[in-house]
Design an enzyme around this catalytic site. Structure first.
Site, PDB file in Angstrom:
ATOM      1  N   LYS A 107      -6.882  91.207 -29.897  1.00  0.00           N
ATOM      2  CA  LYS A 107      -7.299  91.937 -28.689  1.00  0.00           C
ATOM      3  C   LYS A 107      -7.083  93.415 -28.937  1.00  0.00           C
ATOM      4  CE  LYS A 107      -8.663  90.923 -24.384  1.00  0.00           C
ATOM      5  NZ  LYS A 107      -9.324  89.692 -23.907  1.00  0.00           N
TER       6      LYS A 107
HETATM    7  N1  LIG Z   1     -15.749  89.693 -19.932  1.00  0.00           N
HETATM    8  C1  LIG Z   1     -15.488  88.561 -20.569  1.00  0.00           C
HETATM    9  O1  LIG Z   1     -16.360  87.988 -21.236  1.00  0.00           O
HETATM   10  C2  LIG Z   1     -14.153  87.918 -20.447  1.00  0.00           C
HETATM   11  C3  LIG Z   1     -13.214  88.346 -19.541  1.00  0.00           C
HETATM   12  N2  LIG Z   1     -12.055  87.634 -19.373  1.00  0.00           N
HETATM   13  C4  LIG Z   1     -11.063  88.034 -18.395  1.00  0.00           C
HETATM   14  O2  LIG Z   1     -11.620  88.011 -17.093  1.00  0.00           O
HETATM   15  C5  LIG Z   1     -10.979  89.000 -16.264  1.00  0.00           C
HETATM   16  C6  LIG Z   1     -12.050  89.912 -15.678  1.00  0.00           C
HETATM   17  O3  LIG Z   1     -12.762  90.516 -16.747  1.00  0.00           O
HETATM   18  P1  LIG Z   1     -14.198  91.180 -16.546  1.00  0.00           P
HETATM   19  O4  LIG Z   1     -14.880  90.543 -15.415  1.00  0.00           O
HETATM   20  O5  LIG Z   1     -14.823  91.223 -17.877  1.00  0.00           O
HETATM   21  O6  LIG Z   1     -13.781  92.652 -16.168  1.00  0.00           O
HETATM   22  P2  LIG Z   1     -14.607  93.719 -15.293  1.00  0.00           P
HETATM   23  O7  LIG Z   1     -14.047  95.032 -15.645  1.00  0.00           O
HETATM   24  O8  LIG Z   1     -16.062  93.491 -15.443  1.00  0.00           O
HETATM   25  O9  LIG Z   1     -14.223  93.325 -13.794  1.00  0.00           O
HETATM   26  C7  LIG Z   1     -12.917  93.309 -13.334  1.00  0.00           C
HETATM   27  C8  LIG Z   1     -12.973  93.079 -11.849  1.00  0.00           C
HETATM   28  O10 LIG Z   1     -11.656  92.986 -11.333  1.00  0.00           O
HETATM   29  C9  LIG Z   1     -11.544  93.882 -10.228  1.00  0.00           C
HETATM   30  N3  LIG Z   1     -10.154  94.268 -10.015  1.00  0.00           N
HETATM   31  C10 LIG Z   1      -9.400  95.124 -10.705  1.00  0.00           C
HETATM   32  N4  LIG Z   1      -8.187  95.217 -10.153  1.00  0.00           N
HETATM   33  C11 LIG Z   1      -8.196  94.404  -9.067  1.00  0.00           C
HETATM   34  C12 LIG Z   1      -7.273  94.088  -8.066  1.00  0.00           C
HETATM   35  N5  LIG Z   1      -6.061  94.617  -8.056  1.00  0.00           N
HETATM   36  N6  LIG Z   1      -7.641  93.205  -7.091  1.00  0.00           N
HETATM   37  C13 LIG Z   1      -8.877  92.661  -7.088  1.00  0.00           C
HETATM   38  N7  LIG Z   1      -9.791  92.933  -8.015  1.00  0.00           N
HETATM   39  C14 LIG Z   1      -9.452  93.797  -8.964  1.00  0.00           C
HETATM   40  C15 LIG Z   1     -12.448  95.027 -10.576  1.00  0.00           C
HETATM   41  O11 LIG Z   1     -12.741  95.785  -9.430  1.00  0.00           O
HETATM   42  P3  LIG Z   1     -13.450  97.234  -9.555  1.00  0.00           P
HETATM   43  O12 LIG Z   1     -14.831  96.955 -10.069  1.00  0.00           O
HETATM   44  O13 LIG Z   1     -13.437  97.710  -8.158  1.00  0.00           O
HETATM   45  O14 LIG Z   1     -12.617  98.014 -10.504  1.00  0.00           O
HETATM   46  C16 LIG Z   1     -13.648  94.226 -11.076  1.00  0.00           C
HETATM   47  O15 LIG Z   1     -14.364  93.687  -9.998  1.00  0.00           O
HETATM   48  C17 LIG Z   1      -9.975  89.698 -17.180  1.00  0.00           C
HETATM   49  O16 LIG Z   1      -8.732  89.062 -17.074  1.00  0.00           O
HETATM   50  C18 LIG Z   1     -10.560  89.447 -18.573  1.00  0.00           C
HETATM   51  O17 LIG Z   1      -9.586  89.526 -19.584  1.00  0.00           O
HETATM   52  C19 LIG Z   1     -11.802  86.513 -20.101  1.00  0.00           C
HETATM   53  C20 LIG Z   1     -12.694  86.055 -21.013  1.00  0.00           C
HETATM   54  C21 LIG Z   1     -13.905  86.776 -21.342  1.00  0.00           C
HETATM   55  O1  LIG Z   2     -15.979  87.245 -26.543  1.00  0.00           O
HETATM   56  C1  LIG Z   2     -14.974  87.447 -27.187  1.00  0.00           C
HETATM   57  O2  LIG Z   2     -14.957  87.548 -28.391  1.00  0.00           O
HETATM   58  C2  LIG Z   2     -13.625  87.583 -26.521  1.00  0.00           C
HETATM   59  C3  LIG Z   2     -13.644  87.735 -25.047  1.00  0.00           C
HETATM   60  C4  LIG Z   2     -12.236  87.968 -24.585  1.00  0.00           C
HETATM   61  O3  LIG Z   2     -11.695  89.022 -24.801  1.00  0.00           O
HETATM   62  C5  LIG Z   2     -11.497  86.900 -23.943  1.00  0.00           C
HETATM   63  O4  LIG Z   2     -11.902  85.738 -24.021  1.00  0.00           O
HETATM   64  O5  LIG Z   2     -10.447  87.193 -23.355  1.00  0.00           O
END
Ligand SMILES: NC(=O)C1=CN([C@@H]2O[C@H](COP(=O)(O)OP(=O)(O)OC[C@H]3O[C@@H](n4cnc5c(N)ncnc54)[C@H](OP(=O)(O)O)[C@@H]3O)[C@@H](O)[C@H]2O)C=CC1
Ligand SMILES: O=C(O)CCC(=O)C(=O)O
Length: 446
Positions: A137
């Site tokens: 990461k």
């Molecule tokens: N993207 C991916 O493919 C993957 C992501 N993940 C995990 O999923 C989670 C979300 O990632 P992702 O969607 O990509 O990230 P994004 O940055 O796209 O979205 C994050 C979201 O969380 C919101 N957020 C931040 N802080 C808070 C809070 N205190 N309360 C409520 N909402 C909050 C943000 O709000 P705002 O927009 O207002 O900042 C936004 O809506 C993370 O834990 C990430 O590690 C896991 C696997 C893969």
């Molecule tokens: O798509 C990837 O390689 C990793 C995504 C990621 O960071 C996660 O699964 O937490």
């Protein structure tokens, strides 16, 4: 287990690796294990599964310790001419099963300990999903909302320049995470290719028109829905169609999960982001909400729902609560307020050990992060395979393969959970630990 006695040789090699490639030295205080830190929480869950496996101490240490940690300082000139510096990290936890793999987080609060925890989770996630990658990461301590697009591009290119010797399509392959997206991945690919030649496989989550894969953007949310479907079926709770969902976080993962739950007939009754939350007991129109946000409007200003305090999101009565935002939100203070039958961890590390204990005592079933959000890295693997082949799969093909991967992984976790009478989280870690250990033993330590 005879081969495990040789693990001290590998430990020696790992210690060397930890020290050698750091471009600046890691402050000692940062390296000390913090009580209740993200990495301590992750290690707690791993140790819980290790108790089931009774591995020797040296092997346990090998499985818990990252193989390499890189800390760099990035300097850019901002649009106004001022110079600004940012700390950036890449932690490579384990590559016994394949090249290191994991996202890049752009967030003001990200630190080495967070990245260490997230890198470890990637090792177990790729093993749970049975895809031939290890775990890594990265992150930059930056609020991307405070930078212009040009500044963000410069910062990304500086990151590539700083870590290019420790990554590569067969070595370590970054991807999007919180605060980064397909554009960031495009800059990353472009900058890396300047040094190493055309290398689309150095990073996944790229734009579809630039060697990305159909289906990657939605993959983590879609995988979350497939995972939920399997869990509801296995526990005899029926289908998504008649269930109520509450989702914390409406970014990439939360918004896609919401849209696909809705497509399957589920009612998403509340969602939140960092600034607010919105509720509709009859179910929000998710496509309309996404359009509303794409137009630059506040989530909480969505007229087809009632604005509510975002602090109440975890305590709304529903069938399935989906934390899809940040770490540690279900903890000793909040777990007692959860009014869901299931918690589906779309975010990484949303539940602390204390929170997890309370949920277990209250009979709330938790579908763990290292399985639930594994759809993202699974489609990243598909993207990487397409890049290596210079070939493109149809979206239908990607989604079908994702469905199969999520279904098969669930069946294996469920079986371990039933046989050993373990919570799904511990069962998932048992499966992953066995797989990673087998890889180390087969490869040998000399
Ligand atoms: N993207 C991916 O493919 C993957 C992501 N993940 C995990 O999923 C989670 C979300 O990632 P992702 O969607 O990509 O990230 P994004 O940055 O796209 O979205 C994050 C979201 O969380 C919101 N957020 C931040 N802080 C808070 C809070 N205190 N309360 C409520 N909402 C909050 C943000 O709000 P705002 O927009 O207002 O900042 C936004 O809506 C993370 O834990 C990430 O590690 C896991 C696997 C893969
Ligand atoms: O798509 C990837 O390689 C990793 C995504 C990621 O960071 C996660 O699964 O937490």
């Amino acid at each position: 287990m005879h081969a495990l006695r040789r693990s001290s040789g590998l430990l020696g090699r790992l210690q060397h690796c930890v020290a050698a490639p750091c471009l600046t030295s890691v402050p000692h205080s940062e390296l000390q294990k913090r009580e209740n830190s993200a990495s301590a929480n992750t290690n707690y869950f791993i140790k819980e599964a290790l108790k089931e496996l009774e591995y020797p101490q040296k092997l346990q240490r090998l499985l818990l310790t990252p193989q390499r940690e890189v800390l760099v300082e990035l300097v850019i000139t901002k649009d106004n001419g001022e110079i600004e510096t940012f700390n950036a990290y890449r932690v490579q936890h384990d590559d016994s099963r394949g090249p290191y793999k994991g996202g890049l987080r752009y967030h003001p609060k990200v630190d080495l300990d967070d990245v260490r925890s997230l890198a470890s989770l990637m090792t177990w996630k790729t093993a749970v999903m049975d895809i031939p990658f290890g775990g890594a990461k990265g992150g930059i301590s930056v609020d991307p909302k405070l930078l212009s697009e040009r500044e963000l591009e410069k910062l990304t290119r500086k990151l590539v320049q700083a870590i290019k010797d420790t990554i590569g399509p067969q070595v370590d392959i970054p991807a999007p995470d919180v605060g980064s997206n397909a554009s960031v991945m495009a800059w990353f690919f472009d900058e890396y290719s300047k040094f190493s030649g055309f290398s689309p496989g150095v990073v996944t989550g790229k734009p579809v028109h630039l060697h990305g894969s159909y289906g990657r953007e939605a993959a983590t949310g879609r995988g979350t829905v497939f995972a939920t479907r399997e869990m509801l079926k296995a526990t005899g709770a029926g289908h998504i169609a008649d269930k109520k969902f509450v989702i914390q976080g409406f970014g990439n993962v939360g918004s896609w999960a919401a849209e696909i739950f809705e497509e399957h007939g589920g009612k998403v009754i509340a969602v939140s982001d960092a600034f607010g939350a919105v509720y509709n007991e009859n179910g929000l129109d998710i496509k309309a909400l996404r359009r509303h946000i794409a137009d630059g409007d506040l989530l909480s200003a969505f007229s087809e729902g009632e604005a509510i305090d975002k602090g109440t999101i975890l305590s709304i009565t529903c069938d399935v609560l989906v934390p899809a935002a940040i770490e540690g939100v279900i903890n000793a203070e909040t777990a007692g307020q959860v009014e869901a039958k299931y918690v589906v961890e779309a975010a990484n590390g949303p539940t602390t050990p204390e929170g997890d204990k309370i949920l277990r005592e209250r009979g709330i079933i938790v579908l763990p992060d290292i399985y639930t959000n594994g759809g993202g890295v699974t489609v990243s693997f598909f993207e990487w395979v397409q890049n290596l082949q210079n070939f493109r799969w149809e979206e239908e093909e990607v989604n079908k393969r994702l469905d199969r991967a999520m279904t098969e992984a669930f069946a294996q976790i469920w079986e371990i959970s039933r046989q050993k009478k373990l919570p799904l989280r511990t069962a998932a870690f048992v499966k992953a630990l066995q797989s990673v250990t087998r890889a180390h033993l087969h490869r040998g330590f000399d």
